[in-house]
Design a protein around this motif. Structure first.
Motif, short mmCIF file in Angstrom:
data_model
loop_
_atom_site.label_atom_id
_atom_site.label_comp_id
_atom_site.label_asym_id
_atom_site.label_seq_id
_atom_site.Cartn_x
_atom_site.Cartn_y
_atom_site.Cartn_z
N ASP A 106 25.45 66.61 51.91
CA ASP A 106 26.61 67.68 52.13
C ASP A 106 27.23 67.47 53.38
OD1 ASP A 106 28.19 69.88 51.68
OD2 ASP A 106 26.93 71.39 51.76
N HIS A 107 28.16 66.74 53.49
CA HIS A 107 28.68 66.26 54.64
C HIS A 107 29.60 67.36 55.41
CE1 HIS A 107 30.77 63.73 57.82
NE2 HIS A 107 29.93 62.92 57.73
N PRO A 108 29.59 67.70 56.75
CA PRO A 108 30.16 68.88 57.34
C PRO A 108 31.70 68.49 57.23
CG PRO A 108 28.85 67.68 59.03
CD PRO A 108 28.61 66.95 57.52
N GLU A 109 32.19 67.42 57.03
CA GLU A 109 33.56 66.95 57.23
C GLU A 109 34.04 66.39 55.99
OE1 GLU A 109 34.47 64.38 60.49
OE2 GLU A 109 33.68 65.71 61.84
N LEU A 110 33.10 65.77 55.11
CA LEU A 110 33.63 64.89 54.11
C LEU A 110 33.25 65.93 52.67
CD1 LEU A 110 32.53 61.61 55.05
CD2 LEU A 110 34.72 62.39 55.31
N GLY A 111 32.29 66.59 53.04
CA GLY A 111 32.06 67.23 51.69
C GLY A 111 30.82 67.00 50.92
N PRO A 112 30.46 67.26 49.63
CA PRO A 112 29.41 66.90 48.97
C PRO A 112 29.56 65.41 48.51
CG PRO A 112 30.68 68.21 47.66
CD PRO A 112 31.14 68.48 48.92
N LEU A 113 28.60 64.29 48.72
CA LEU A 113 28.66 62.98 48.48
C LEU A 113 27.45 62.55 47.58
CD1 LEU A 113 29.99 61.75 51.94
CD2 LEU A 113 31.32 62.13 49.72
N GLU A 114 27.54 61.58 46.63
CA GLU A 114 26.38 61.20 46.20
C GLU A 114 26.57 59.63 46.03
OE1 GLU A 114 24.90 63.04 42.67
OE2 GLU A 114 25.09 61.21 41.53
N PHE A 115 25.49 58.78 46.36
CA PHE A 115 25.67 57.64 46.36
C PHE A 115 24.54 56.86 46.39
CE2 PHE A 115 26.22 59.01 50.62
CZ PHE A 115 24.99 58.63 51.43
N GLU A 116 24.36 55.58 45.95
CA GLU A 116 22.98 54.95 45.96
C GLU A 116 22.61 54.07 47.27
OE1 GLU A 116 20.74 52.16 42.73
OE2 GLU A 116 22.41 51.03 43.58
N CYS A 117 21.90 54.37 47.79
CA CYS A 117 21.25 53.84 49.18
C CYS A 117 20.56 52.58 48.71
CB CYS A 117 20.22 54.57 49.86
SG CYS A 117 19.66 53.93 51.52
N ARG A 118 21.11 51.24 48.96
CA ARG A 118 20.60 50.02 48.76
C ARG A 118 20.16 49.49 50.06
NH1 ARG A 118 18.85 47.19 44.08
NH2 ARG A 118 19.81 48.54 42.22
N VAL A 119 18.83 48.86 49.78
CA VAL A 119 17.94 48.30 50.91
C VAL A 119 17.94 46.80 50.45
CG1 VAL A 119 16.19 48.10 52.51
CG2 VAL A 119 17.06 50.27 51.56
N LEU A 120 18.95 45.52 51.21
CA LEU A 120 18.63 44.28 50.95
C LEU A 120 18.16 43.79 52.02
CD1 LEU A 120 22.43 44.08 50.26
CD2 LEU A 120 20.75 44.63 48.72
N HIS A 121 16.96 42.96 51.59
CA HIS A 121 15.93 42.27 52.74
C HIS A 121 16.67 41.08 53.02
CE1 HIS A 121 11.84 40.22 53.69
NE2 HIS A 121 12.47 41.04 54.62
N VAL A 122 16.70 40.75 54.40
CA VAL A 122 16.88 39.48 55.12
C VAL A 122 15.90 38.92 55.48
CG1 VAL A 122 18.71 38.49 56.93
CG2 VAL A 122 19.15 40.58 55.85
N PRO A 123 15.45 37.71 54.61
CA PRO A 123 14.17 36.96 54.68
C PRO A 123 14.19 36.26 56.26
CG PRO A 123 15.06 36.44 52.57
CD PRO A 123 16.27 37.07 53.45
N GLU A 124 15.28 35.69 56.56
CA GLU A 124 15.08 34.70 57.53
C GLU A 124 14.88 35.61 58.94
OE1 GLU A 124 19.46 35.10 57.40
OE2 GLU A 124 17.70 35.13 55.88
N THR A 125 15.17 36.74 59.04
CA THR A 125 14.98 37.57 60.23
C THR A 125 13.86 38.98 59.95
OG1 THR A 125 16.83 38.97 59.70
CG2 THR A 125 17.27 37.11 61.31
#
Length: 278
Positions: free
Chosen positions: A231-250
């Motif tokens: 519930d963003h104070p400026e943008l209002g209610p938001l829903e999204f997927e939080c994707r975590v992409l692994h970077v193997p070399e680092t």
């Protein structure tokens, strides 16, 4: 110590030298280069060794290189973690333990963040210290450039005193926290000598009973995708997927907020991107 495989070592050094551009190691490209890549003399200079010694290594007739020499070559040739381990093994040495997570931002990832004009994204190290972010991410994590580097940590923020208790009523928030702690424990095991990770864990064990309870469960594992409702104070209610992409070399993670096509959240991200480009 295992057997030195001279031909493998020589071929690997030649291939890596040929694959590097001078600009990648801070050298001028010049106009009289007859072959791609670095010159042997340049690699020797970057590694702090004589040109004759380096030539013998590339010709498969040099002496058994020391661990110090191998570490210098790995730095000079900008080897990834896997390439460094391979270098040590073909030279008859066991790879050194990683002392800490990489906190350098590869240029390609910086360019990728900047190119994601309608998707909030940021890059974190294995201990969830925020290393880089794009303009849309600033709408969610704020202007991190105003904070000292040690304070730009997702896990510290997640379990900070400023987070209201009602925040933890959301099952997705709890799952997000649990998987983050499990991933942090995995990093704690990979980098036992890293003082920053040890200090973070010690701090949170003393300041956050919720973190301490999750840490005591000894769960180990990488982060999984989760749905975030904000519930963003400026943008209002938001829903999204939080994707975590692994970077193997680092061993870093690229975290992106992905809103489904046709949703109000996707439209908000689109408008934010257009506003940032205006």
């Amino acid at each position: 110590m295992s057997t030195l495989r001279r031909d493998e070592l020589a071929g690997f050094l030649r291939a890596r030298r040929a694959g590097l551009r001078p600009a990648e190691v801070g050298l001028p490209d010049g106009v009289r280069r007859r072959t791609p890549g670095l010159r042997r003399q340049e690699v020797a200079q970057l590694a702090g060794m004589s040109i004759d010694y380096y030539i013998r290594l590339e010709q498969g007739r040099g002496p058994h290189p020391s661990r110090q020499v191998l570490a210098a070559l790995a730095r000079a040739l900008l080897l990834t973690r896997d390439e460094r381990a391979y270098l040590f093994r073909v030279a008859g040495e066991s790879p050194p333990d990683a002392t800490g997570p990489s906190r350098q931002v590869p240029a390609g990832l910086r360019h990728l963040l900047d190119a994601m004009t309608e998707t909030p994204a940021f890059l974190v190290d294995a201990a969830y210290g925020v290393l880089a972010w794009n303009r849309l991410a600033a709408s969610f994590v704020g202007d991190l450039s105003t904070l000292p580097a040690e304070e730009r940590n997702m896990v510290r923020h997640m379990f900070g005193a400023a987070v209201p208790e009602s925040h933890w009523d959301d099952a997705e928030v709890l799952r997000f926290a649990r998987t983050s702690v499990a991933d942090l424990r995995a990093a704690y095991g990979r980098y036992p000598a890293d003082p920053a990770i040890a200090a973070l864990v010690t701090e949170l064990l003393g300041t956050s009973p919720r973190f301490a309870a999750l840490w005591a469960q000894h769960e180990v594992g990488e982060r999984r995708p989760t749905v975030k409702r904000v519930d963003h104070p400026e943008l209002g209610p938001l829903e999204f997927e939080c994707r975590v992409l692994h970077v193997p070399e680092t061993d870093q993670r690229l975290i992106v907020y992905v809103a489904a096509p046709g949703t109000p959240s996707r439209e908000v991200f689109r408008r934010l991107g257009a506003r940032a480009d205006a």
